[in-house]
Design an enzyme around this catalytic site. Structure first.
Site, PDB file in Angstrom:
ATOM      1  N   GLY A 251       0.738  -0.943   0.097  1.00 54.39           N
ATOM      2  CA  GLY A 251      -0.166   0.088   0.321  1.00 54.39           C
ATOM      3  C   GLY A 251       0.658   1.094  -0.055  1.00 54.39           C
ATOM      4  O   GLY A 251       1.869   1.184  -0.182  1.00 54.39           O
ATOM      5  N   CYS A 278      11.501  -2.276   3.864  1.00 56.12           N
ATOM      6  CA  CYS A 278      10.611  -2.208   2.622  1.00 56.12           C
ATOM      7  C   CYS A 278       9.954  -0.876   3.293  1.00 56.12           C
ATOM      8  O   CYS A 278      10.309   0.391   3.113  1.00 56.12           O
ATOM      9  CB  CYS A 278       9.576  -2.901   2.479  1.00 56.12           C
ATOM     10  SG  CYS A 278       9.137  -3.126   0.868  1.00 56.12           S
ATOM     11  N   PHE A 323       6.678   2.450  -4.270  1.00 56.81           N
ATOM     12  CA  PHE A 323       6.620   3.524  -3.509  1.00 56.81           C
ATOM     13  C   PHE A 323       8.041   3.826  -3.273  1.00 56.81           C
ATOM     14  O   PHE A 323       8.944   2.733  -2.911  1.00 56.81           O
ATOM     15  CB  PHE A 323       5.776   4.108  -2.547  1.00 56.81           C
ATOM     16  CG  PHE A 323       4.469   4.230  -3.022  1.00 56.81           C
ATOM     17  CD1 PHE A 323       3.673   5.531  -3.267  1.00 56.81           C
ATOM     18  CD2 PHE A 323       3.968   3.108  -3.160  1.00 56.81           C
ATOM     19  CE1 PHE A 323       2.266   5.204  -3.503  1.00 56.81           C
ATOM     20  CE2 PHE A 323       2.148   3.361  -3.362  1.00 56.81           C
ATOM     21  CZ  PHE A 323       1.236   4.282  -3.594  1.00 56.81           C
ATOM     22  N   HIS A 362      15.642  -5.710   0.974  1.00 56.86           N
ATOM     23  CA  HIS A 362      14.791  -7.296   1.809  1.00 56.86           C
ATOM     24  C   HIS A 362      15.199  -7.838   1.801  1.00 56.86           C
ATOM     25  O   HIS A 362      16.094  -9.382   1.036  1.00 56.86           O
ATOM     26  CB  HIS A 362      13.249  -8.115   0.866  1.00 56.86           C
ATOM     27  CG  HIS A 362      12.220  -7.774   0.535  1.00 56.86           C
ATOM     28  ND1 HIS A 362      10.755  -7.675   0.494  1.00 56.86           N
ATOM     29  CD2 HIS A 362      11.514  -6.524   0.482  1.00 56.86           C
ATOM     30  CE1 HIS A 362       9.507  -7.562   0.496  1.00 56.86           C
ATOM     31  NE2 HIS A 362      10.113  -5.633   0.826  1.00 56.86           N
ATOM     32  N   GLU A 364      15.901 -10.205   4.508  1.00 57.26           N
ATOM     33  CA  GLU A 364      16.379 -12.230   4.204  1.00 57.26           C
ATOM     34  C   GLU A 364      16.294 -12.871   2.899  1.00 57.26           C
ATOM     35  O   GLU A 364      16.632 -13.826   2.878  1.00 57.26           O
ATOM     36  CB  GLU A 364      14.990 -12.004   4.586  1.00 57.26           C
ATOM     37  CG  GLU A 364      13.943 -12.360   4.038  1.00 57.26           C
ATOM     38  CD  GLU A 364      13.481 -11.314   3.534  1.00 57.26           C
ATOM     39  OE1 GLU A 364      12.577 -11.644   2.501  1.00 57.26           O
ATOM     40  OE2 GLU A 364      13.928 -10.402   3.325  1.00 57.26           O
TER      41      GLU A 364
END
Length: 389
Positions: A251, A278, A323, A362, A364
């Site tokens: 979002g 993020c 975004f 990310h 991970e």
């Protein structure tokens, strides 16, 4: 090509209608019905199950540029959330029967059981070019085994969809209540194992947290308590954490920031180590006074080069965001630490003189390269230094 011009035997069973009126036909699989979402493309060659269950993909249909999707099947061990969160998927070739010793099922049945639509037989290169040139479009994806589609209605649905700008999706994907997490990263041959003994007390705010991010925190020695996205600073600090983690999620960050920013400001006032990933990175930036903007087509893949401006090192990273933080809006005392070598956009920040930092990608690596795993150890080290002081 139109649906009415096809014979019954060759008629397509899936349709993707873009808001500009462009229509793609193919063969449907998984669930039947219709869905409306934003269309993005992902360049990763592995990890389609992790991608489909990444809560950051809420409200999006994913086009996979790699053609072999479904060939290793599915296994519950690879879910990043309780089920698929992405609205649907588009592939070049229909999924084949799985060929992998870990597979416990196939992708087609997995999608059908979870109400997600798949579409194969698509020119994904053409579709990807359209996304890159025109921006991530609003689309309607339909699957009907009889091949009956109202094209005008599908295009109208795509045009009427409000889009992700101004949309807070973290509330939809966050946990309903707090819980503890102690499972560590997968390791051969034992698989997932729980962390033993006392650890560093970390509160993780769940804006759509991937399970493997939580596993990385546990593997770094953290005793993790997960709180919902709407948690207040008072609720966070009542747990007496030694550090706070802000997770990934979907979002518009500005929409989620309406309730997340006050909480983060309260945590910053308590002078605790803080690490964001993020959406968590974007939330931290907003709390520090920066702003975020919508990208043309975002970054989605496992091959994104990012430069660490402090060390000069380049890491290949996994990304999923539409975004970005406007680096020109960073206030004094907040430094840009990482940039994308694809387009120069911001990929990391830190506060001067404080153990507060975040990255857009990310680390991970689920899926993706493990170049950036050291960031979890950096977060843990900052908490250990506070303990020792």
């Amino acid at each position: 090509m139109s649906a009415t011009s096809q014979t019954a035997a060759s008629r397509p069973t899936a349709c993707l209608a873009l808001a500009d009126g462009t229509v793609f036909f193919g063969q449907g699989f998984g669930a039947t019905g219709e869905t409306v979402a934003e269309l993005v493309f992902n360049t990763a060659m592995t990890g389609y199950q992790e991608i489909m269950t990444d809560p950051s993909y809420a409200g999006q249909v994913v086009t996979f540029t790699f053609p072999h999707i479904g060939n290793v099947g599915v296994t519950a061990e690879d879910d990043e959330a309780a089920g698929p969160v992405a609205a649907g998927l588009i592939v070049k070739w229909d999924p084949t029967e799985p060929s992998n010793w870990r597979a416990s099922g196939n992708l087609v049945q997995w999608l059908a059981a979870r109400g997600r639509i798949g579409m194969g037989g698509v020119d994904t290169r053409r579709l990807t070019r359209a996304i890159r040139q025109q921006g991530a479009p609003h689309v309607a994806l339909a699957h009907d085994p009889e091949g009956r589609f109202d094209i005008a209605a599908l295009v109208a649905r795509a045009r009427a969809w409000r889009g992700l700008v101004g949309l807070d999706l973290a509330r939809d994907v966050t946990c309903a209540q707090s819980y503890r997490w102690d499972e560590m990263r997968w390791a051969w041959p034992q698989g997932y194992q729980p962390r033993q003994g006392a650890g560093l007390r970390v509160v993780a705010i769940d804006y759509g947290a991937k399970r493997n991010i939580l596993r990385c925190l546990a593997s770094s020695g953290c005793e993790v308590t997960v709180l919902p996205a709407t948690a207040t600073a008072e609720e966070v600090l009542a747990l007496k954490p030694e550090g706070v983690f802000l997770s990934n999620g979907p979002g518009d960050p500005a929409a989620t920031g309406q309730y997340a920013v006050p909480m983060i400001c309260g945590v910053l006032a308590a002078d605790l180590p803080l690490f964001g990933i993020c959406l968590g990175h974007q939330m931290l930036a907003l709390a520090l006074g920066a702003r975020t903007v919508k990208m043309n087509h975002g970054h989605h893949g496992a091959n994104h080069p990012v430069k660490d401006l402090d060390t000069g090192k380049v890491e290949i990273t996994s990304m999923n965001h539409g975004f970005t933080v406007d680096s020109q809006s960073l206030p004094p005392g907040v430094l840009e630490t990482h940039i994308s070598l694809f387009d120069g956009s911001n990929c990391g920040i830190r506060m001067e003189g404080r153990p507060v930092f975040s990255v857009q990608y990310h680390p991970e690596a689920s899926p993706g390269p493990q170049d950036s795993y050291h960031l979890f150890n950096r977060f843990a080290a900052s908490m250990r230094q506070r303990r020792a002081a």
